[in-house]
Write an enzyme that holds these catalytic residues in place. Sequence first.
Site, PDB file in Angstrom:
ATOM      1  N   LYS A   1      30.051   3.787  20.951  1.00  0.00           N
ATOM      2  CA  LYS A   1      28.607   3.868  21.233  1.00  0.00           C
ATOM      3  C   LYS A   1      28.084   5.286  21.062  1.00  0.00           C
ATOM      4  O   LYS A   1      27.100   5.528  20.363  1.00  0.00           O
ATOM      5  CB  LYS A   1      28.346   3.391  22.675  1.00  0.00           C
ATOM      6  CG  LYS A   1      26.967   3.761  23.206  1.00  0.00           C
ATOM      7  CD  LYS A   1      26.710   3.209  24.591  1.00  0.00           C
ATOM      8  CE  LYS A   1      27.180   4.071  25.723  1.00  0.00           C
ATOM      9  NZ  LYS A   1      26.319   5.223  26.035  1.00  0.00           N
ATOM     10  N   ASN A   2      28.744   6.239  21.726  1.00  0.00           N
ATOM     11  CA  ASN A   2      28.188   7.589  21.767  1.00  0.00           C
ATOM     12  C   ASN A   2      28.377   8.368  20.465  1.00  0.00           C
ATOM     13  O   ASN A   2      27.853   9.454  20.316  1.00  0.00           O
ATOM     14  CB  ASN A   2      28.749   8.367  22.966  1.00  0.00           C
ATOM     15  CG  ASN A   2      28.162   7.825  24.268  1.00  0.00           C
ATOM     16  OD1 ASN A   2      27.149   7.139  24.248  1.00  0.00           O
ATOM     17  ND2 ASN A   2      28.814   8.119  25.375  1.00  0.00           N
TER      18      ASN A   2
ATOM     19  N   ARG B   1      18.784   7.173  27.228  1.00  0.00           N
ATOM     20  CA  ARG B   1      18.807   8.623  27.388  1.00  0.00           C
ATOM     21  C   ARG B   1      19.104   9.306  26.038  1.00  0.00           C
ATOM     22  O   ARG B   1      18.619  10.396  25.742  1.00  0.00           O
ATOM     23  CB  ARG B   1      19.886   8.954  28.426  1.00  0.00           C
ATOM     24  CG  ARG B   1      20.442  10.325  28.380  1.00  0.00           C
ATOM     25  CD  ARG B   1      19.576  11.325  29.107  1.00  0.00           C
ATOM     26  NE  ARG B   1      20.041  12.678  28.866  1.00  0.00           N
ATOM     27  CZ  ARG B   1      19.478  13.755  29.354  1.00  0.00           C
ATOM     28  NH1 ARG B   1      18.423  13.643  30.130  1.00  0.00           N
ATOM     29  NH2 ARG B   1      19.951  14.939  29.089  1.00  0.00           N
TER      30      ARG B   1
ATOM     31  N   ASP C   1      18.191   8.944  35.824  1.00  0.00           N
ATOM     32  CA  ASP C   1      18.647   7.562  35.902  1.00  0.00           C
ATOM     33  C   ASP C   1      19.656   7.449  37.028  1.00  0.00           C
ATOM     34  O   ASP C   1      19.852   8.394  37.788  1.00  0.00           O
ATOM     35  CB  ASP C   1      19.167   7.039  34.556  1.00  0.00           C
ATOM     36  CG  ASP C   1      20.389   7.795  34.080  1.00  0.00           C
ATOM     37  OD1 ASP C   1      21.109   8.343  34.921  1.00  0.00           O
ATOM     38  OD2 ASP C   1      20.621   7.816  32.862  1.00  0.00           O
TER      39      ASP C   1
ATOM     40  N   ASP D   1      32.916   9.082  32.044  1.00  0.00           N
ATOM     41  CA  ASP D   1      32.607   7.694  31.659  1.00  0.00           C
ATOM     42  C   ASP D   1      33.738   6.717  31.986  1.00  0.00           C
ATOM     43  O   ASP D   1      33.588   5.505  31.780  1.00  0.00           O
ATOM     44  CB  ASP D   1      32.280   7.615  30.153  1.00  0.00           C
ATOM     45  CG  ASP D   1      30.954   8.279  29.824  1.00  0.00           C
ATOM     46  OD1 ASP D   1      30.181   8.547  30.753  1.00  0.00           O
ATOM     47  OD2 ASP D   1      30.703   8.543  28.635  1.00  0.00           O
TER      48      ASP D   1
HETATM   49  N1  EPU Z   1      22.413  18.949  31.754  1.00  0.00           N
HETATM   50  C1  EPU Z   1      21.402  19.776  32.183  1.00  0.00           C
HETATM   51  N2  EPU Z   1      20.394  20.080  31.294  1.00  0.00           N
HETATM   52  C2  EPU Z   1      20.382  19.598  30.020  1.00  0.00           C
HETATM   53  C3  EPU Z   1      21.432  18.762  29.585  1.00  0.00           C
HETATM   54  C4  EPU Z   1      22.448  18.439  30.484  1.00  0.00           C
HETATM   55  O1  EPU Z   1      21.385  20.217  33.343  1.00  0.00           O
HETATM   56  O2  EPU Z   1      19.449  19.933  29.275  1.00  0.00           O
HETATM   57  C5  EPU Z   1      23.521  18.614  32.687  1.00  0.00           C
HETATM   58  C6  EPU Z   1      23.567  17.129  33.031  1.00  0.00           C
HETATM   59  O3  EPU Z   1      22.655  16.794  34.051  1.00  0.00           O
HETATM   60  C7  EPU Z   1      25.020  16.971  33.447  1.00  0.00           C
HETATM   61  C8  EPU Z   1      25.739  17.953  32.520  1.00  0.00           C
HETATM   62  O4  EPU Z   1      24.741  18.847  32.035  1.00  0.00           O
HETATM   63  O5  EPU Z   1      25.177  17.375  34.778  1.00  0.00           O
HETATM   64  C9  EPU Z   1      26.447  17.338  31.342  1.00  0.00           C
HETATM   65  O6  EPU Z   1      25.651  16.320  30.768  1.00  0.00           O
HETATM   66  P1  EPU Z   1      25.624  16.059  29.186  1.00  0.00           P
HETATM   67  O7  EPU Z   1      24.409  16.692  28.632  1.00  0.00           O
HETATM   68  O8  EPU Z   1      26.934  16.419  28.598  1.00  0.00           O
HETATM   69  O9  EPU Z   1      25.460  14.480  29.156  1.00  0.00           O
HETATM   70  P2  EPU Z   1      24.694  13.696  28.045  1.00  0.00           P
HETATM   71  O10 EPU Z   1      24.853  14.413  26.766  1.00  0.00           O
HETATM   72  O11 EPU Z   1      23.322  13.357  28.486  1.00  0.00           O
HETATM   73  C10 EPU Z   1      26.639  12.206  27.153  1.00  0.00           C
HETATM   74  C11 EPU Z   1      26.945  10.751  27.071  1.00  0.00           C
HETATM   75  C12 EPU Z   1      27.229  10.206  28.462  1.00  0.00           C
HETATM   76  C13 EPU Z   1      28.414  10.973  29.045  1.00  0.00           C
HETATM   77  C14 EPU Z   1      28.114  12.482  29.035  1.00  0.00           C
HETATM   78  C15 EPU Z   1      29.297  13.315  29.480  1.00  0.00           C
HETATM   79  C16 EPU Z   1      25.638  10.032  25.191  1.00  0.00           C
HETATM   80  C17 EPU Z   1      24.505   9.251  24.694  1.00  0.00           C
HETATM   81  N3  EPU Z   1      25.811  10.051  26.498  1.00  0.00           N
HETATM   82  O12 EPU Z   1      25.499  12.333  27.988  1.00  0.00           O
HETATM   83  O13 EPU Z   1      27.584   8.846  28.296  1.00  0.00           O
HETATM   84  O14 EPU Z   1      28.624  10.562  30.360  1.00  0.00           O
HETATM   85  O15 EPU Z   1      27.747  12.913  27.715  1.00  0.00           O
HETATM   86  O16 EPU Z   1      30.369  13.116  28.624  1.00  0.00           O
HETATM   87  O17 EPU Z   1      26.400  10.593  24.423  1.00  0.00           O
HETATM   88  C18 EPU Z   1      27.824   6.612  28.960  1.00  0.00           C
HETATM   89  O18 EPU Z   1      28.233   6.356  27.816  1.00  0.00           O
HETATM   90  O19 EPU Z   1      27.903   5.761  29.901  1.00  0.00           O
HETATM   91  C19 EPU Z   1      27.243   7.914  29.255  1.00  0.00           C
HETATM   92  C20 EPU Z   1      26.516   8.155  30.337  1.00  0.00           C
END
Ligand code: EPU
Length: 423
Positions: free
Chosen positions: A23-24, A93, A117, A307
């Site tokens: 998915k990701n 997201r 969320d 995850d």
């Molecule tokens: N964060 C910030 N500011 C930002 C971006 C992130 O504070 O601008 C924080 C987040 O709140 C979190 C941390 O940084 O505390 C890391 O979050 P990250 O940005 O890595 O998460 P994401 O990119 O939004 C992706 C996956 C998630 C997975 C996370 C961690 C996708 C679409 N989503 O999310 O997948 O949990 O990385 O590996 O790639 C899932 O598949 O169920 C899922 C939630």
Amino acid sequence: MSHSYMIRGAKKLHGTIRTSGAKNEALKALAATILFGEPVVITNVPEIEDIKSMIEILERLGARITRNGDRVTVDASTITESDIPRDLATKIRASVVLLGPLLARFKHVTLPDPGGDTIGKRPIDFFLEAFIRMGATFTKTATGYVGTAKKLNGTTIFFPQVSHTATESLMMAATRINGTTILKNCAMEPEVVALAKNLRNAGAAIEGEGTPTITITGVKALKAPKRWEISPDRIEAGTFLIMAAITRSDVTVTNCNPEHLSALLLEFDHIGIPFTSTPSTISVKPTVKRKRATTIKTHEYPGFPTDLQPQIAVLCTQSDGMSLIHETIFEGRLHFLETLKKFGANVILFDPHRAAIIGSTPLRGTTVESPDIRAGVAFVIAALAAKGVTTIRNTYQIQRGYERLVERLAKIGANIQEVEECA
Ligand code: EPU
């Protein structure tokens, strides 16, 4: 119409289950097609709700998309809009990754607030700060942000914290802007590495993916690569392995990459789950031995994935003694443990990031609601282990990330049905 799963548990599973495309990784591959002036063919794209939402966003922006089985062809050359539709942006997201390719191509983007969320606040400040460094300006509106730029320029960006999607969104933008961008403190997840490799196959100048520093030099155009195949979903594979472990079953997960699951397999050793692997399969073996307690601390790749935290937390209910769970990435990802108590789990929540699970406790069927993809599938795991019948409501959340779950689990012997909810 809302749907539920009805699962009669305490039944052994048996056989082979094939991992679907990630998915990701697929979500970002679809977003990246915006960078191309010609049709791009992507294969092994999973048929899940989040992918449907991403495809719908691209179509609403003006892309022409066809799907034939797992093969998706995207012609993004016809995109004329750069206003991400609000109703869909709030559904996934991952819509935030579109910021990079849209800004790079149109120098304008309207991004509705992706909002928080159930797993945490999930701000987008790292994205905004980074694009501002490249030369963009953002105006806050009542419902989101409007980003514009006369020109985007390569620069050095240090992410304050490792962010999976921010790394990918910035990497995508940097392939099509002026000059060289150096991204520091990058995510090293396999999905980031795959995106970089596929963009490089298309002519992008990217180096360093899989390390904390990625260097990208902008190019004039990308050319659709001959082959763009999505890798197997390591989180889906890990979920199936935990299902086999908790039910003491003999199950082989095929089409997966054991290297991407090293952190989980190390925990299997700690807990006492026997398994064997080949370069593309992992088999869990049944055992009558009691399971041991462990300590799980989530971490960016190659650490233990957040995850898979809800899923392994359920497995810990079957270990003797106190297991500790430290969720370091998201502040809302332990909430589901309150609901897990309904199955009979003995859980102590210390704070939003730390919990103890005391086992082993027998699990019994109950009725629960799926709050998000991973907590939802964690309830499926609990239900498979529980005596009696469990009803899991709001299966949409699970189907956002798991393809044809009922059919595939039934094939390996699970007693699971999907039913329509009466209003
Ligand atoms: N964060 C910030 N500011 C930002 C971006 C992130 O504070 O601008 C924080 C987040 O709140 C979190 C941390 O940084 O505390 C890391 O979050 P990250 O940005 O890595 O998460 P994401 O990119 O939004 C992706 C996956 C998630 C997975 C996370 C961690 C996708 C679409 N989503 O999310 O997948 O949990 O990385 O590996 O790639 C899932 O598949 O169920 C899922 C939630």
